[in-house]
Design a protein around this motif. Structure first.
Motif, short mmCIF file in Angstrom:
data_model
loop_
_atom_site.label_atom_id
_atom_site.label_comp_id
_atom_site.label_asym_id
_atom_site.label_seq_id
_atom_site.Cartn_x
_atom_site.Cartn_y
_atom_site.Cartn_z
N THR A 123 39.78 29.80 36.50
CA THR A 123 39.17 31.41 36.52
C THR A 123 39.25 32.46 35.66
O THR A 123 39.55 32.26 34.55
N CYS A 124 37.91 32.91 35.49
CA CYS A 124 37.74 34.31 34.50
C CYS A 124 37.93 35.67 34.66
O CYS A 124 37.83 36.30 36.32
N LYS B 137 34.51 39.37 33.66
CA LYS B 137 32.89 38.99 32.30
C LYS B 137 32.58 39.20 31.94
O LYS B 137 32.85 40.79 30.99
N LYS C 174 33.27 29.93 38.31
CA LYS C 174 33.58 30.75 40.02
C LYS C 174 33.61 29.41 41.46
O LYS C 174 34.45 30.00 42.20
N GLU C 175 32.48 28.59 40.67
CA GLU C 175 32.63 27.24 42.20
C GLU C 175 33.62 25.99 41.13
O GLU C 175 33.63 25.17 42.23
N TYR D 206 29.87 32.84 34.09
CA TYR D 206 30.52 34.00 35.39
C TYR D 206 30.13 32.59 36.37
O TYR D 206 31.12 32.92 37.32
N GLU D 207 28.89 33.26 36.91
CA GLU D 207 28.82 32.30 38.59
C GLU D 207 29.58 30.71 38.66
O GLU D 207 29.64 30.91 40.33
N LYS E 128 32.85 20.80 36.25
CA LYS E 128 32.78 21.42 37.41
C LYS E 128 32.78 19.22 38.31
O LYS E 128 34.18 18.63 38.29
#
Length: 432
Positions: free
Chosen positions: A350-351, A354, A344-345, A340-341, A422
């Motif tokens: 998009t999530c 959670k 975000k990068e 999840y974290e 990423k």
């Protein structure tokens, strides 16, 4: 054979190929019913892997954590299998519904979370949860009947319903509400030929966990419509968020429930293929409507799980210590947090919610931020080729241009995988 061919063209083609003398042909219903399965799509994605990439392939597409040492099953479960096998007590054919000690143990295991006690007669042992799905949909199929399925969902339901000539109607799960069921849509879709609705809780593919109140509203809606609830709880108790797991059977006095489950996920042994279909119906409605009788008939004409695995079930369910489950939950919580974290990068992903349970999270692709990527399938093909990471395109579970990511792998491998995703997105990002 092309679908638009005339009969004359078909006959001419058969004569050319020397087929006119043979009485057998393909089962076109089977080809149609197989649809878009997760296994099929993952195999398609894996065909794009670059054999020259020396990095390990990271599998974020399939919910099978058993390949990773941190998810090894309990020694209690392993010992139970060995003892059952060596006892020589489980070498024969089992009864079609399952051996009595296994049925009794499953009834007692599930009754711990219910306001009433299940009987062993309520339990039918199956070859994993998939056979439980087959039985449930088969006994409900009749001419003109339809079943309500969640979108996104588990595509085996669609495939099995098509094979049974059971019409499928989809209701949406709402990401902005934690992937809750759109109950207004359920009411709008149902008619006099609707036989059941399916819920998957904890959720595959969404990682959602329904609250007690929402499940009660599901039960009341189903009662209002006069349909039963098929509750797929194969991920039961795999929760690590704010909502505890509540079995749908708690509401069996409101609406009849067919509960489907297995030891596959909680014990990390999907290959053992031991599941169950359980009647959660204290009012006896399914007996009066002869659904129970149909289940018995269905089990009489289908295979059973291996007898020695059934023989091990009582020991597995009764003797597994809580610390094993807590260890698994701790790893899943850590992995879901990482997933999840780190997502975000990545600007193009998009999530919306959670994950709070199961082993999956659904994330949305923003294709407008990417160049040279046509859709979610194209994204997954190119990601496999360039980064050796396998994820499932959302179209396979009913949501185009979404992705389903499995986080039930070693946390270090998950970190590596999301780093590669990423890099991939940065490389394909639109230049400002």
């Amino acid at each position: 054979m092309e679908p638009f061919q005339s009969q004359e063209e078909v006959e001419e083609e058969e004569m050319e190929n020397g087929l006119e003398k043979w009485g057998f042909r393909e089962n076109e219903d089977l080809n149609t019913a197989s649809g878009f399965t997760i296994r099929q799509v993952i195999n398609m994605v894996m065909e794009n892997l670059d054999a020259g990439d020396e990095r390990p392939t990271i599998p974020l597409g399939h919910g099978d954590p058993s390949a990773f040492p941190c998810f090894r099953t309990s020694p209690v479960a392993e010992d139970a299998i060995v003892e059952a096998l060596r006892s020589a007590n489980f070498n024969g054919y089992p009864p079609s519904a399952g051996i009595p000690p296994a049925r009794r143990a499953i009834a007692e295991y599930l009754s711990r979370d219910l306001p009433y006690k299940l009987s062993p007669e309520d339990v039918y042992v199956t070859i994993g949860c998939t056979q439980a799905i087959e039985v449930a949909l088969t006994v409900l199929a009749r001419p003109g009947a339809n079943v309500l399925l969640p979108r996104p969902g588990f595509p085996f339901y669609e495939a099995r319903a098509a094979f049974s000539h059971l019409e499928v109607r989809h209701f949406d799960l709402l990401p902005e509400k934690g992937w809750e069921v759109d109950l207004d849509a359920v009411e709008a879709l149902a008619d006099e030929n609707t036989v059941a609705m399916v819920i998957i809780n904890p959720g595959n593919p969404c990682g959602s966990v329904f609250t007690y109140q929402h499940l009660k509203e599901v039960a009341e809606t189903a009662k209002k419509l006069g349909i039963l609830v098929i509750a797929d709880e194969v991920y039961g108790h795999l929760t690590f968020g704010s909502n505890p797991f509540v079995p749908m059977g708690v509401f069996g006095s409101i609406v009849p429930v067919l509960t489907l489950g297995s030891i596959s996920k909680r014990w990390m042994v999907p290959g053992w293929r031991l599941g169950w279909l359980v009647i959660s119906d204290p009012n006896g409605i399914l007996k009066k409507t002869k659904i129970v009788e149909c289940i018995k008939v269905s089990r009489n004409i289908s295979p059973e799980p291996a007898t020695f695995i059934q023989g091990a079930v009582p020991h597995i369910l009764e003797k597994t210590k809580e610390d094993f489950f807590m260890k698994i939950i701790k790893i899943l919580r850590q992995a879901s947090d990482i997933c999840y974290e780190r997502i975000k990068e990545i600007p193009c992903i998009t999530c919306p919610h959670k994950p709070e349970g199961s082993m999956f999270v659904m994330v949305k692709l923003n294709l407008s931020l990417l160049e040279g990527i046509n859709d979610d399938m194209d994204f997954c093909f190119k990601l496999a080729k360039e980064e050796s990471v396998i994820i499932l395109p959302g179209v396979a579970v009913g949501l185009k241009n979404w992705l389903r990511i499995t986080f039930a792998i070693e946390p270090s491998s998950l970190e590596d995988a999301i780093g590669r995703i990423k890099s991939f997105c940065k490389r394909h990002g639109k230049r400002q």
